[in-house]
Design an enzyme around this catalytic site. Structure first.
Site, mmCIF file in Angstrom:
data_model
loop_
_atom_site.group_PDB
_atom_site.id
_atom_site.type_symbol
_atom_site.label_atom_id
_atom_site.label_comp_id
_atom_site.label_asym_id
_atom_site.label_seq_id
_atom_site.Cartn_x
_atom_site.Cartn_y
_atom_site.Cartn_z
ATOM 1 N N GLY A 104 -20.956 26.597 38.381
ATOM 2 C CA GLY A 104 -21.005 26.536 37.272
ATOM 3 C C GLY A 104 -22.021 25.552 36.551
ATOM 4 N N GLY A 156 -18.229 28.514 40.416
ATOM 5 C CA GLY A 156 -18.548 29.746 39.475
ATOM 6 C C GLY A 156 -18.852 31.010 40.340
ATOM 7 C CD GLU A 179 -14.143 23.548 42.188
ATOM 8 O OE1 GLU A 179 -14.969 24.378 41.931
ATOM 9 O OE2 GLU A 179 -13.655 23.382 43.313
ATOM 10 C CG ASP A 187 -12.863 25.967 36.928
ATOM 11 O OD1 ASP A 187 -13.317 25.984 38.112
ATOM 12 O OD2 ASP A 187 -13.621 26.044 36.128
#
Length: 382
Positions: A104, A156, A179, A187
């Protein structure tokens, strides 16, 4: 004559309804413009008005997912959802050959924080992204998605692919959930899919260390459903886009080749289970320090030492929580977790060190595992 005219009008309406998705697709491609002047997402409806090719089209940014792309993908998926629509095979790929989607656009979130946006405002991108992930994970039976993970697939990009029915790894695939290295958490549904990988504790290992899987390892791990050499992708794509949805498994099976273990051997998977099955991060570290696979254990300890201590403990708890929750409840939990991270400094410090100043020397708060309290970890899940 009136009856004939009525039939003609009905035919025209059916034709118009049939063409509407195609017109919408062209409109999205024309309006989703990146800084290079090209559309950042391309939708190509195939002849016959059935199957769709989606191309993530930011190759200079390794097809990193940004707010503009999410804002185009979500309404298009919603348009395909009604069960009265045609059966479709949706093939998703990345442009440029280097990446499916490298994650992302976290720099945009950092910039929003620097501009004075609140934690809730900074979470706008995450909330929209998670909505799209859940749509893909809950596609009705008349829609089948095949993601071609040719190149870098992280963050993402994992959210766009792993919840779909089919994921194809190639010899160019590199998967990671890195992450914890930026002071964040796994996530995009990591709470759901990582604890459910077929090898015990493998999800926890990937989540804590950000370890990279390459080529066939991505399929061995269970992240990809199939492995196809990149030299065959053009033919595979052509066959998928001409297929009926019930033909997709046979086509993928025909193109798939036997898996080579790479680094993810049975012995390595056993070592991962041995070391990462424990109830605390401290116990995992202690297990690594005395494990017989000394070279791998030392490399893994080095990886863990670079990560945000707070992220390590939050993510370890996340894996436990996610293993017991439904798909929808995992995303609800992650929405809360994302906002908690936006309220604290580690994520922004991690992005600064990696993408802004690029010194790769984040100053974590707190700097050690011993200083991260249980109460502080629990706050991420309330």
């Amino acid at each position: 004559q009136r009856t004939s005219r009525t039939r003609d009008m009905l035919r025209l309406r059916r034709v118009a309804a049939h063409l509407r998705p195609l017109r919408a697709s062209r409109r999205y491609a024309a309006s989703s413009v990146s800084s290079g002047g090209e559309a950042d997402v391309l939708f190509e409806e195939q002849k016959g008005g059935r199957n769709i090719l989606i191309t993530l089209n930011r190759p200079k940014a390794l097809n990193a997912l940004d707010a503009s792309m999410v804002a185009k993908l979500t309404p298009q998926y919603k348009e395909w959802l009604p069960i009265t629509g045609p059966k479709r095979v949706i093939v998703m790929k990345g442009a440029g050959g280097k990446a499916f989607c490298a994650g992302g656009d976290i720099k945009a979130i950092y910039d929003a924080k620097m501009e004075g946006k609140s934690p809730k405002e900074c979470c706008g991108f995450f909330n929209n992204e998670y909505e799209l992930n859940q749509i893909i994970g809950n596609l009705p039976s008349h829609l089948v998605q095949v993601a071609i993970l040719n190149g870098i697939t992280m963050g993402g990009g994992v959210g766009l692919s792993v919840h779909g029915l089919f994921r194809v790894a190639t010899d160019n695939t590199m998967f990671a959930m890195p992450e914890t290295a930026i002071g964040f958490f796994c996530d995009v549904g990591g709470s759901y899919f990582l604890p459910r990988l077929p090898h015990p504790a493998l999800g926890t290992y990937l989540a804590l260390t950000g370890a990279r899987l390459k080529g066939p390892e991505v399929a061995i791990a269970g992240v990809a459903t199939h492995y196809v050499p990149s030299s065959n992708l053009e033919s595979l794509e052509k066959d998928l886009l001409a297929a009926k949805i019930d033909q997709v498994p046979e086509i993928l099976g025909r193109y798939s080749t036997p898996l080579e273990e790479g680094q993810l051997t049975k012995d390595r998977l056993n070592a991962i289970e041995r070391c990462f099955r424990h109830d605390t991060v401290e116990e995992i570290i202690a297990a690594l320090e005395k494990d017989d696979e000394k070279e791998w254990a030392a490399q893994t300890l080095k990886l863990i030492s670079r990560m945000s201590p707070k992220s390590l403990k939050v993510v370890h708890r996340q894996m436990k929580e996610g293993a017991e929750k439904s798909f929808t409840d995992c995303f609800a939990m992650e929405a809360v977790m994302a906002e908690r991270f936006m309220e604290r400094p580690d994520f922004f410090e991690g992005v600064r060190a990696l993408l802004v100043d690029k010194d790769k020397s984040p100053k974590w708060s707190p700097p050690s595992l011993a200083e991260v309290s249980d109460d502080e970890i629990s706050a991420f899940f309330k």
